[in-house]
Design an enzyme around this catalytic site. Structure first.
Site, short mmCIF file in Angstrom:
data_model
loop_
_atom_site.label_atom_id
_atom_site.label_comp_id
_atom_site.label_asym_id
_atom_site.label_seq_id
_atom_site.Cartn_x
_atom_site.Cartn_y
_atom_site.Cartn_z
N GLU A 1 0.69 6.65 -6.81
CA GLU A 1 -0.41 7.62 -6.89
C GLU A 1 0.12 9.05 -6.94
O GLU A 1 -0.37 9.88 -7.71
CB GLU A 1 -1.31 7.42 -5.67
CG GLU A 1 -2.49 8.36 -5.53
CD GLU A 1 -3.18 8.11 -4.20
OE1 GLU A 1 -3.11 9.00 -3.33
OE2 GLU A 1 -3.77 7.03 -4.01
N LYS B 1 0.83 -1.21 0.00
CA LYS B 1 0.00 0.00 0.00
C LYS B 1 0.87 1.26 0.00
O LYS B 1 0.53 2.27 -0.63
CB LYS B 1 -0.93 0.00 1.22
CG LYS B 1 -1.83 1.25 1.35
CD LYS B 1 -2.68 1.49 0.12
CE LYS B 1 -3.86 2.42 0.36
NZ LYS B 1 -3.52 3.70 0.96
#
Length: 301
Positions: free
Chosen positions: A180, A173
């Protein structure tokens, strides 16, 4: 299955709702009494203390923690370790550093309690669309969580998976969020270049809509960018201040420690730091994108 959801912020409350809608019994707890009341109205089983949480669950218990990373998570995991018994499971679905998750797993293992770290992506859209979940932990513990994981995911066999042992979920993550940063920065810079070409008077929302279909740069993030530009084409009232929630920094540090070149992610992080010093269209659009996918607050100008 019956499990507890600890932490009823935006994501925790939505995850509890998704579980309840699918027939799971969810014991809900938060330090905010109003959040508990709202979740109870939606079908949750209210608990006002962690002791009540433990009492409301039959062994083997499962508690899913959705509280801020750092000290709040530390204290919650520590307290559950004192209340739970061998064979129980504690899940951290927040954005903890993977090294902290490894530590939490070792501490709970001393009591025979399993720890599972779930890197969770989906933001405010997860209630309707499902959550992408990167899961770390022992295979047996993850298998026991399968009914909840398949409910929370976009599909029973997609959007989630066990990626390794304890800490692996939060590590993946962390990298996800670093990527991102880079994607968002590229979109923001591209639209800023077009915004600086007044002789063409570009309709940036129109361009975003064109790119959404058939283009090699189409993505859900571009969909959200189009939403933001439709709602506020000139980004009026948005301050060019872009926070970073930690994962980007951790990704860059890990890249340095591993001798992996990661210039795009690094520069995207540095640009967020620079955004706190001056004014730019790109930074305003980055802030608008964060609000679109995660419901993150926008600093007003």
């Amino acid at each position: 299955m019956r499990l507890a959801m600890i932490g009823l912020g935006k994501m925790g409350a939505n995850m509890a709702t998704r579980l309840i809608r699918d027939g799971h019994e969810v014991v809900v707890f938060d330090i905010n009494a109003e959040a508990i009341a709202r979740a109870e109205e939606g079908g949750g089983i209210a608990a006002r203390t962690l002791e009540e949480v433990a009492a409301a669950l039959e062994p083997p218990r499962v508690a899913w923690v959705m509280v801020p990373a750092g000290k709040p998570t530390d204290l919650t995991v520590q307290n559950l370790g004192e209340l739970f018994e061998s064979g129980d499971i504690v899940v951290d679905g927040g954005n903890s550093n993977y090294k902290e998750s490894v530590r939490h797993g070792a501490e709970l293992a001393e009591h025979g309690i399993d720890f599972v770290d779930v890197g969770t992506s989906g933001g405010v859209w997860g209630l309707a669309e499902g959550y992408s979940m990167m899961v770390g932990g022992a295979e047996a513990a993850v298998d026991r969580l399968r009914p909840a994981l398949t409910t929370l995911a976009p599909g029973a066999d997609k959007g989630w998976g066990r990626v390794g042992g304890i800490g692996a979920g939060h590590f993946v993550k962390m990298v996800h969020n670093g990527i991102e940063y880079g994607l968002m920065q590229a979109y923001a810079e591209g639209f800023a270049i077009m915004d600086e070409k007044p002789e063409y008077d570009f309709d940036l929302h129109q361009i975003a809509e064109i790119w959404r279909h058939g283009s090699v740069v189409r993505s859900w993030l571009l969909d959200l960018t189009a939403n933001a530009l439709d709602e506020n084409p000139t980004l009026d009232g948005i301050a060019p201040y872009v926070p970073d929630s930690g994962e980007g920094r951790w990704t860059v540090k890990e890249a340095i420690d591993l001798d992996v070149s990661a210039p795009v992610i690094t520069l995207a992080l540095l640009n967020r730091l620079r955004s706190r010093e001056d004014d730019s269209y790109a930074d305003k659009l980055l802030s608008a994108m964060r609000n679109q996918f995660g419901g993150h607050a926008i600093k007003k100008s």
